[in-house]
Scaffold this active site. Sequence first.
Site, mmCIF file in Angstrom:
data_model
loop_
_atom_site.group_PDB
_atom_site.id
_atom_site.type_symbol
_atom_site.label_atom_id
_atom_site.label_comp_id
_atom_site.label_asym_id
_atom_site.label_seq_id
_atom_site.Cartn_x
_atom_site.Cartn_y
_atom_site.Cartn_z
ATOM 1 C CB CYS A 121 -0.896 -0.044 1.242
ATOM 2 S SG CYS A 121 -2.343 1.010 1.144
ATOM 3 C CB CYS A 146 -3.828 2.046 -2.429
ATOM 4 S SG CYS A 146 -2.065 2.363 -2.344
ATOM 5 C CB CYS A 182 4.120 -2.266 -7.666
ATOM 6 S SG CYS A 182 4.548 -3.891 -7.022
#
Length: 138
Positions: free
Chosen positions: A9, A82, A89
Site C-alpha cells: 500500500c 491502492c 510497485c
Amino acid sequence: MLKKVLILCTGNSCRSIIAEALINSQFEGKVIAYSSGVSASGKVNPNAKKILQAKNIWSDDYHSKVIESVMHLSFDLVVTVCENANQTCPVFPGNTPVVHLGFDDPDGEGYEAFEICFEEIKNKLLPVIQTLVLKDKP
C-alpha cells in the site's frame, strides 16, 4: 511449504495491515503475509488496530514498514491494495506475480469505515489468496 504474500500500500497503516492480519489468521500454517508501504507512514492507524483487536487477530508484530525492509524476501504473490502502490510497485525478482485489488482508504474516517474495509478485504482478498497462492477453489 509455507507460501509468502506481500500486501503493498502507500502508507502501510490501514488496508495493508488489515490484509496482512486477515491472511495470517485465515491461512495459518499455509501462507504467511507481510505488508509494507511505498511511502510508509511509520505508524498503524488506531482504528485499524482496534478492528483487528475486536476480531482477535491483532499482533504486536504488525507495524508500518518501508518496502526496502521486505525486498530481500522471495514472495509467491504481491498484492497492491491502492492505486498509488499499483502504479509505483517495484519489480520483484523471479517473475513474482503482482495483482491489484483496490480498496477505499478508511484513514480519516470513523470506526465504521474500518469495519467496512475489513469486510471488503476479507470477502475479496481471501478468495484470491486461496486461488492464486494455494491453487484451490475458494
